[in-house]
Design an enzyme around this catalytic site. Structure first.
Site, mmCIF file in Angstrom:
data_model
loop_
_atom_site.group_PDB
_atom_site.id
_atom_site.type_symbol
_atom_site.label_atom_id
_atom_site.label_comp_id
_atom_site.label_asym_id
_atom_site.label_seq_id
_atom_site.Cartn_x
_atom_site.Cartn_y
_atom_site.Cartn_z
ATOM 1 N N ASN A 118 0.804 -1.226 0.000
ATOM 2 C CA ASN A 118 0.000 0.000 0.000
ATOM 3 C C ASN A 118 0.834 1.271 0.000
ATOM 4 O O ASN A 118 0.321 2.340 -0.311
ATOM 5 C CB ASN A 118 -0.946 0.016 1.207
ATOM 6 C CG ASN A 118 -0.239 -0.292 2.496
ATOM 7 O OD1 ASN A 118 0.319 -1.368 2.670
ATOM 8 N ND2 ASN A 118 -0.238 0.651 3.413
ATOM 9 N N THR A 162 -25.615 -9.168 11.952
ATOM 10 C CA THR A 162 -26.554 -8.883 10.862
ATOM 11 C C THR A 162 -25.789 -8.321 9.667
ATOM 12 O O THR A 162 -24.958 -7.425 9.823
ATOM 13 C CB THR A 162 -27.606 -7.861 11.348
ATOM 14 O OG1 THR A 162 -28.289 -8.445 12.462
ATOM 15 C CG2 THR A 162 -28.599 -7.520 10.253
ATOM 16 N N CYS A 213 0.535 7.165 11.264
ATOM 17 C CA CYS A 213 1.048 8.073 12.288
ATOM 18 C C CYS A 213 0.414 7.713 13.630
ATOM 19 O O CYS A 213 -0.673 7.167 13.679
ATOM 20 C CB CYS A 213 0.790 9.520 11.924
ATOM 21 S SG CYS A 213 -0.913 9.917 11.603
HETATM 22 C C1 LIG Z 1 -2.883 -3.253 2.361
HETATM 23 C C2 LIG Z 1 -3.973 -2.848 3.305
HETATM 24 N N1 LIG Z 1 -4.488 -3.754 4.155
HETATM 25 C C3 LIG Z 1 -5.469 -3.454 5.014
HETATM 26 C C4 LIG Z 1 -6.000 -2.193 5.077
HETATM 27 C C5 LIG Z 1 -7.104 -1.891 6.049
HETATM 28 O O1 LIG Z 1 -8.345 -1.816 5.360
HETATM 29 P P1 LIG Z 1 -9.603 -1.092 6.020
HETATM 30 O O2 LIG Z 1 -9.353 0.374 5.937
HETATM 31 O O3 LIG Z 1 -10.762 -1.507 5.150
HETATM 32 O O4 LIG Z 1 -9.736 -1.596 7.397
HETATM 33 C C6 LIG Z 1 -5.483 -1.193 4.237
HETATM 34 C C7 LIG Z 1 -5.965 0.197 4.332
HETATM 35 O O5 LIG Z 1 -5.200 1.150 4.275
HETATM 36 C C8 LIG Z 1 -4.451 -1.534 3.319
HETATM 37 O O6 LIG Z 1 -3.923 -0.634 2.479
#
Ligand SMILES: Cc1ncc(COP(=O)(O)O)c(C=O)c1O
Length: 394
Positions: free
Chosen positions: A155, A241, A328
């Site tokens: 990410n 639910t 952060c």
């Molecule tokens: C690679 C990755 N995994 C998990 C998440 C967490 O997802 P969510 O925001 O739907 O909890 C993110 C969100 O930034 C992500 O980029």
């Protein structure tokens, strides 16, 4: 406003908005047996079928959750508990150093509270895992390993991992592989059945669906133990639910993203390449992530001599929304664990900036960034210079 933070959350797709509005008009609980309940159930099951088709899974493998964080926790803890219950010697978890905190903290919690042992997969300077390292770890203690967790796409820097190879090695040793595909779903082709992966997390708001909805794809032969107990929905693994309007919005968004992927991938990739090339011409700017094995939409830079936070705030003042890419703590930025794992120094890891592009991004957005960047970088360097000198004098 130029919104270049799709990896944090993507703007809602109109198809998702329409599907949610329609589903919100239905009053029923999807677990009720009367007409309104059956109507709600129909919407949820149609969404399940659509998600399964878009991701190459069987509908019974799709478990609805509240998002990526819950899916990751259910996979890591649920698989760990089930595998260790079947054989108490299986107390090890193999995971990469660049996982999202939803995986890292879930595994760390198991280490702190459940006696799990963590084995780490390193990455190279481009953020790539070496499958041979997984092979070596499993050759040494595959029979003691409960699960492996490795992400499809990072990410922060956007590097794509060799998931097929990792899955093949995992299968040789009979160890389930969980893959966090939160950043990949919608933009990369995912075929769950063909991938050999046992569990895979997705999150609706990353591909233009609503925040608060996600799914865990879980193979029928992968045993897991629930995090929360209650009405026994979702194969007993996720009681509660069903959030039918959110689920409908998620399926509509994924369908939209997957249908347009062929043209969108190329369009977004060329915008990202334009942004990266323009930014790379500035002195002291380094592009991070693998040059070719990467998400189309993420451009990640390290800018020497300044703080990512300062760059972010200066760009925000000019109507450009982006990110440093890393988490952060109570507003205080930390050096990215991803960049540190990729061999960058602390100052380099703090000088990071992530632009993430997606379905709403236009050439005008990229042009605005390239216009603003030289001035913003100069201001951020000027702001950082006295602190650097003072630090050097101490
Ligand atoms: C690679 C990755 N995994 C998990 C998440 C967490 O997802 P969510 O925001 O739907 O909890 C993110 C969100 O930034 C992500 O980029």
């Amino acid at each position: 406003m130029h919104y270049l933070d799709h990896a944090a959350t993507a703007p809602l797709r109109p198809a998702a908005q329409a599907a949610m509005a329609a589903a919100m008009a239905e009053p029923g609980n999807a677990s009720s047996q009367h007409g309104p309940g059956r109507a709600a159930r129909r919407i949820a099951e149609d969404a399940r079928d659509a998600m399964a088709a878009a991701l190459g899974a069987h509908p019974s493998e799709v478990l609805f959750t509240s998002g990526g964080t819950e899916s990751d926790n259910l996979a890591v803890k649920g698989l760990f508990w089930a595998r260790r219950a079947a054989d108490p010697r299986r107390d090890r978890i193999v995971l990469s150093r660049i996982e999202h905190h939803a995986v890292l903290e879930a595994a760390q919690w198991l280490a702190d509270h459940e006696g799990a042992q963590l084995d780490w997969l390193d990455v190279d300077r481009d953020g790539l895992i070496d499958p041979a390292q997984l092979g070596a770890l499993l050759a040494a203690q595959g029979d003691r390993t409960a699960l492996i967790s490795a992400m499809w796409a990072n990410n922060e820097v956007g590097t794509l991992q060799p998931i097929r190879e990792l899955a093949a090695i995992a299968a040789q040793h009979g160890v389930p592989l969980h893959v966090d595909a939160v950043q990949a779903a919608g933009s990369e082709p995912i075929d769950f059945a063909a991938s050999g992966v046992s569990a895979l997390s997705v999150s609706a708001h990353k591909f233009g669906g609503p925040a608060g909805a996600g799914a865990l794809l879980l193979r029928r032969d992968a045993a897991a133990i629930a995090l929360a107990h209650g009405g026994g929905q979702e194969r007993g693994l996720r009681s509660g639910t069903l959030a039918v309007p959110l689920i409908a919005g998620m399926a509509a968004a994924l369908g939209d993203a997957v249908a347009g992927r062929g043209t969108e991938h190329a369009r977004i990739d060329s915008l990202r390449a334009m942004l990266a090339a323009g930014a790379g011409e500035l002195g002291g700017v380094q592009l991070n992530g693998h040059p070719t094995r990467r998400l189309a939409g993420i451009a990640h830079l390290s800018v020497s001599g300044c703080e990512g936070d300062a760059l972010l705030m200066l760009l925000d003042q000019q109507g450009i929304a982006c990110s440093t890419g890393s988490a952060c703590d109570a507003g205080v930025s930390r050096a990215s664990h991803v960049l540190l794992a990729m061999g960058r120094t602390e100052p380099q890891a703090r000088a990071a900036l992530r632009f993430s592009l997606g379905h709403t991004t236009t050439p005008a957005d990229v042009a605005a960034v390239l216009d603003a960047l030289p001035g913003v970088v100069a201001s951020a360097r000027a702001a950082a210079a006295p602190a650097t000198l003072a630090g050097a004098a101490r």
